[in-house]
Design an enzyme around this catalytic site. Sequence first.
Site, short mmCIF file in Angstrom:
data_model
loop_
_atom_site.label_atom_id
_atom_site.label_comp_id
_atom_site.label_asym_id
_atom_site.label_seq_id
_atom_site.Cartn_x
_atom_site.Cartn_y
_atom_site.Cartn_z
CG ASP A 97 1.08 39.35 -22.24
OD1 ASP A 97 2.38 39.16 -22.50
OD2 ASP A 97 0.68 40.69 -22.52
CG ASN A 103 9.81 37.84 -20.65
OD1 ASN A 103 10.99 38.28 -21.20
ND2 ASN A 103 8.68 38.05 -21.24
CE LYS A 129 14.67 44.77 -18.70
NZ LYS A 129 13.94 43.64 -18.39
CB THR A 161 11.09 40.36 -29.62
OG1 THR A 161 11.42 41.59 -29.16
CG2 THR A 161 12.10 39.46 -29.04
CE1 TYR A 201 14.20 47.67 -21.21
CE2 TYR A 201 16.82 47.34 -21.97
CZ TYR A 201 15.44 47.06 -21.74
OH TYR A 201 15.36 45.53 -22.07
CG ASP A 253 -0.82 46.68 -15.80
OD1 ASP A 253 0.36 46.42 -15.86
OD2 ASP A 253 -1.62 47.84 -15.98
CB VAL A 254 3.46 43.20 -14.02
CG1 VAL A 254 3.28 41.73 -14.78
CG2 VAL A 254 4.17 44.21 -14.84
P1 NAI Z 1 7.60 42.05 -26.61
O1 NAI Z 1 7.23 43.54 -26.50
O2 NAI Z 1 7.72 41.29 -27.76
O3 NAI Z 1 6.77 41.42 -25.27
C1 NAI Z 1 6.54 41.81 -24.06
C2 NAI Z 1 5.41 41.30 -23.43
O4 NAI Z 1 5.27 41.92 -22.18
C3 NAI Z 1 4.19 41.50 -24.38
O5 NAI Z 1 3.34 40.51 -24.63
C4 NAI Z 1 3.37 42.60 -23.37
O6 NAI Z 1 2.14 42.52 -23.32
C5 NAI Z 1 3.88 42.14 -21.88
N1 NAI Z 1 3.70 43.33 -21.06
C6 NAI Z 1 4.16 44.64 -21.28
N2 NAI Z 1 3.80 45.35 -20.08
C7 NAI Z 1 3.06 44.41 -19.20
C8 NAI Z 1 2.45 44.76 -18.05
N3 NAI Z 1 2.36 45.99 -17.53
N4 NAI Z 1 1.79 43.75 -17.50
C9 NAI Z 1 1.78 42.53 -18.19
N5 NAI Z 1 2.36 42.19 -19.43
C10 NAI Z 1 2.89 43.13 -19.93
O7 NAI Z 1 9.30 42.50 -25.83
P2 NAI Z 1 10.61 41.23 -25.70
O8 NAI Z 1 11.39 41.74 -26.75
O9 NAI Z 1 9.99 39.78 -25.81
O10 NAI Z 1 10.94 41.55 -24.34
C11 NAI Z 1 10.64 40.68 -23.19
C12 NAI Z 1 11.73 41.16 -21.94
O11 NAI Z 1 12.86 41.13 -22.60
C13 NAI Z 1 11.50 42.55 -21.43
O12 NAI Z 1 11.72 42.43 -20.32
C14 NAI Z 1 12.74 43.26 -22.13
O13 NAI Z 1 13.15 44.36 -21.34
C15 NAI Z 1 13.64 42.22 -22.20
N6 NAI Z 1 14.75 42.45 -23.31
C16 NAI Z 1 14.46 42.37 -24.58
C17 NAI Z 1 15.38 42.64 -25.40
C18 NAI Z 1 15.21 42.95 -27.00
O14 NAI Z 1 16.13 43.28 -27.70
N7 NAI Z 1 14.15 42.48 -27.40
C19 NAI Z 1 17.04 42.91 -25.15
C20 NAI Z 1 16.99 42.63 -23.70
C21 NAI Z 1 16.12 42.43 -22.80
#
Ligand code: NAI
Length: 257
Positions: A37, A86, A155, A186, A151, A53-54
Amino acid sequence: MTDFEGLTALVTGGASGIGRATAELLAARGARVAVLDLDPSSVDKPLLAHRADVTDDASVREAVAAAAAELGGHGVRGVLDVLVNNAGIGAQGTVEDNDDAEWHRVLDVNVLGMVRVTRAALPLLRASRHAAIVNTCSIAATAGLPQRALYSASKGAVHALTLAMAADHVREGIRVNCVNPGTVDTPWIGRLLSRAPDPAAERAALEARQPTGRLVSADEVAGAVAYLASPLSGATTGTSLAVDGGMQGLRPRPVRR
Ligand code: NAI
């Protein structure tokens, strides 16, 4: 449940939300789990934490190698059984609203991020007897949602990439699937709601959009990821699993108030 006993897993974006719930569930089911992360400072034992960082290939390669060494799968170094791609970020607006730099930034994280981590992890996955990759996609890949052009494009690419990767690696014994969550409760959605003019009304609208009448929980998405990643699902590859409260597939009649 111990279907992941003796297996190793790497979860990107594992410090928050869906990734965090997934990492904790895989660990509870017996896996040794590393989180990759941007900010893993909140990650506690038994999870291992690696900062990367991805969007930065060198940092990804370094973190994946360090995680594999620390995980030490099957008593040997250099084996990874489960990769959960993820990490992701959001974007709002129509096709008119985001400039080129924003398109490049979001595609870089959401699509190329998965490419970089998978590329670094494949040699380790090939050494596994139960290799599985699960990508976090979205209902935005399969349904037209307003104000989500960039977005959704990212996806949609993840969905197509999942199928292509599944085809490329099936003969190597590596399964590739994705989950398609609806709106999940989240920290991400918390940030989105806090920026809305009327957060309570916005939350109610998001809840009403899903036939179950509520948001999905991160644990429910984690359960679907674990299902796809489990050695018990050895015949499942190239699929997408909706975890969206029925939003994609159902058309219930509107509730009269
Ligand atoms: P979140 O914001 O709670 O967690 C995302 C995590 O990814 C964070 O810990 C962040 O530091 C990390 N991150 C972001 N950019 C990064 C990078 N460049 N390198 C490394 N780490 C990085 O988000 P959430 O809601 O848990 O989302 C996770 C996944 O689920 C995402 O891919 C999102 O598109 C997908 N998603 C989320 C939905 C929602 O309603 N929350 C719905 C559908 C998909």
